[in-house]
Write an enzyme that holds these catalytic residues in place. Structure first.
Site, PDB file in Angstrom:
ATOM      1  N   LEU A  13       0.839  -1.200   0.000  1.00 26.70           N
ATOM      2  CA  LEU A  13       0.000   0.000   0.000  1.00 26.70           C
ATOM      3  C   LEU A  13       0.876   1.253   0.000  1.00 26.70           C
ATOM      4  O   LEU A  13       0.810   2.087   0.892  1.00 26.70           O
ATOM      5  CB  LEU A  13      -0.931   0.009   1.214  1.00 26.70           C
ATOM      6  CG  LEU A  13      -2.258  -0.680   1.000  1.00 26.70           C
ATOM      7  CD1 LEU A  13      -3.107  -0.641   2.254  1.00 26.70           C
ATOM      8  CD2 LEU A  13      -3.024  -0.062  -0.151  1.00 26.70           C
ATOM      9  N   HIS A  14       1.735   1.340  -1.003  1.00 26.83           N
ATOM     10  CA  HIS A  14       2.602   2.500  -1.180  1.00 26.83           C
ATOM     11  C   HIS A  14       2.521   2.916  -2.638  1.00 26.83           C
ATOM     12  O   HIS A  14       2.103   2.140  -3.491  1.00 26.83           O
ATOM     13  CB  HIS A  14       4.051   2.155  -0.810  1.00 26.83           C
ATOM     14  CG  HIS A  14       4.195   1.727   0.610  1.00 26.83           C
ATOM     15  ND1 HIS A  14       4.129   2.599   1.662  1.00 26.83           N
ATOM     16  CD2 HIS A  14       4.348   0.505   1.163  1.00 26.83           C
ATOM     17  CE1 HIS A  14       4.254   1.939   2.795  1.00 26.83           C
ATOM     18  NE2 HIS A  14       4.389   0.658   2.523  1.00 26.83           N
ATOM     19  N   ALA A  15       2.925   4.106  -2.925  1.00 23.34           N
ATOM     20  CA  ALA A  15       3.003   4.619  -4.289  1.00 23.34           C
ATOM     21  C   ALA A  15       1.681   4.473  -5.043  1.00 23.34           C
ATOM     22  O   ALA A  15       0.642   4.897  -4.564  1.00 23.34           O
ATOM     23  CB  ALA A  15       4.163   3.958  -5.034  1.00 23.34           C
TER      24      ALA A  15
END
Length: 86
Positions: A13-15
């Site tokens: 759950l990044h970028a």
């Protein structure tokens, strides 16, 4: 309504996956939250909150939605989180 899914995108759950979750959650009337399975959930429409979760690829997350379009909201978020990045 609640469901648990396993995060597939390599970056967790990044970028880009996080921004897709935030954008999708913001499109629905329902209040949508996301968090580590069994852990504390945050507002899925907040980029800062979502990226601060530290959820990685292969981690299970709880998605909740409460409102008239909760089913559609959870369906879209599940698709985002279970689809590998291309």
């Amino acid at each position: 309504m609640e469901r648990t899914v396993t995060v597939v995108p390599e970056d967790g759950l990044h970028a880009r996956p996080a921004s897709q979750v935030v954008e999708a959650a913001s499109e629905y009337e329902s209040r949508v939250t996301v968090g580590p399975a069994g852990g504390e959930s945050v507002d899925a429409s907040s980029m800062l909150a979502v990226t601060s979760l530290g959820v990685g690829s292969g981690d299970a997350v709880d998605l909740t939605a409460d409102g008239e379009d909760e089913q559609a909201a959870l369906d879209e978020l599940e698709t985002i989180l279970t689809t590998p990045e291309s």
